[in-house]
Design a protein around this motif. Structure first.
Motif, mmCIF file in Angstrom:
data_model
loop_
_atom_site.group_PDB
_atom_site.id
_atom_site.type_symbol
_atom_site.label_atom_id
_atom_site.label_comp_id
_atom_site.label_asym_id
_atom_site.label_seq_id
_atom_site.Cartn_x
_atom_site.Cartn_y
_atom_site.Cartn_z
ATOM 1 N N ASN A 38 30.827 19.611 58.276
ATOM 2 C CA ASN A 38 29.836 19.833 57.130
ATOM 3 C C ASN A 38 30.575 18.633 56.315
ATOM 4 O OD1 ASN A 38 32.698 20.009 57.046
ATOM 5 N ND2 ASN A 38 32.141 21.967 55.642
ATOM 6 N N LYS A 40 30.698 14.964 54.717
ATOM 7 C CA LYS A 40 29.572 13.871 53.362
ATOM 8 C C LYS A 40 28.421 13.250 53.459
ATOM 9 C CE LYS A 40 32.686 9.923 52.694
ATOM 10 N NZ LYS A 40 32.999 9.098 51.728
ATOM 11 N N GLY A 41 28.400 12.828 54.964
ATOM 12 C CA GLY A 41 27.368 12.611 55.581
ATOM 13 C C GLY A 41 27.013 10.975 55.165
ATOM 14 N N THR A 71 21.980 12.757 60.817
ATOM 15 C CA THR A 71 22.855 12.810 59.048
ATOM 16 C C THR A 71 22.532 12.534 58.103
ATOM 17 O OG1 THR A 71 24.611 12.225 57.887
ATOM 18 C CG2 THR A 71 23.268 10.641 59.515
ATOM 19 N N THR A 72 22.452 13.662 57.174
ATOM 20 C CA THR A 72 22.258 12.116 55.468
ATOM 21 C C THR A 72 23.208 12.964 54.076
ATOM 22 O OG1 THR A 72 21.066 15.312 55.182
ATOM 23 C CG2 THR A 72 20.115 13.905 55.415
ATOM 24 N N ASN A 75 24.960 16.400 53.681
ATOM 25 C CA ASN A 75 24.663 17.416 54.373
ATOM 26 C C ASN A 75 25.295 16.840 55.934
ATOM 27 O OD1 ASN A 75 22.964 18.523 52.536
ATOM 28 N ND2 ASN A 75 21.643 16.735 52.563
#
Length: 84
Positions: A38, A40-41, A71-72, A75
Motif C-alpha cells: 500500500n 506510494k507506488g 502500479t500508479t 496507490n
C-alpha cells in the motif's frame, strides 16, 4: 524465484514507504507469487529502465516465467510472477 522475491521486498522497504505488504504464494496447480503493498507506488513508464526491474524481468525470463507490475503513483504496487 528467491532473488526476485528478495528484490521486490527490498524495493518495498527502500522506496515504497508501505505499512502493509501482502504475499500470496501458490504451488498448485503451478507456482505463482503475488506481492502487493500500500506504498506510494511509482510511474512504471519512467522506471522501466531501472536496474532492479530489469533484473527481475531477466530472472523471470531465465526460468520461463512472466512477471507483471501494476502500479500508479499514490496507490501502491502489485508484482505477479507466474508460469507463461
Amino acid at each position: 524465484i528467491y532473488r526476485i522475491f528478495q528484490e521486490i521486498l527490498n524495493n518495498i522497504f527502500k522506496h515504497a514507504k508501505a505499512n502493509v505488504i501482502n504475499i500470496t504464494i501458490a504451488s498448485s496447480p503451478c507456482f505463482s507469487m503475488i506481492i502487493s503493498d500500500n506504498g506510494k507506488g511509482f510511474e512504471l513508464n519512467k522506471n522501466k529502465a531501472s536496474l532492479g526491474l530489469q533484473n527481475m524481468k531477466e530472472r523471470a525470463k531465465l526460468i520461463d516465467y512472466k512477471i507483471a507490475f501494476e502500479t500508479t503513483e499514490g496507490n501502491g504496487t502489485t508484482v505477479s510472477l507466474f508460469e507463461k
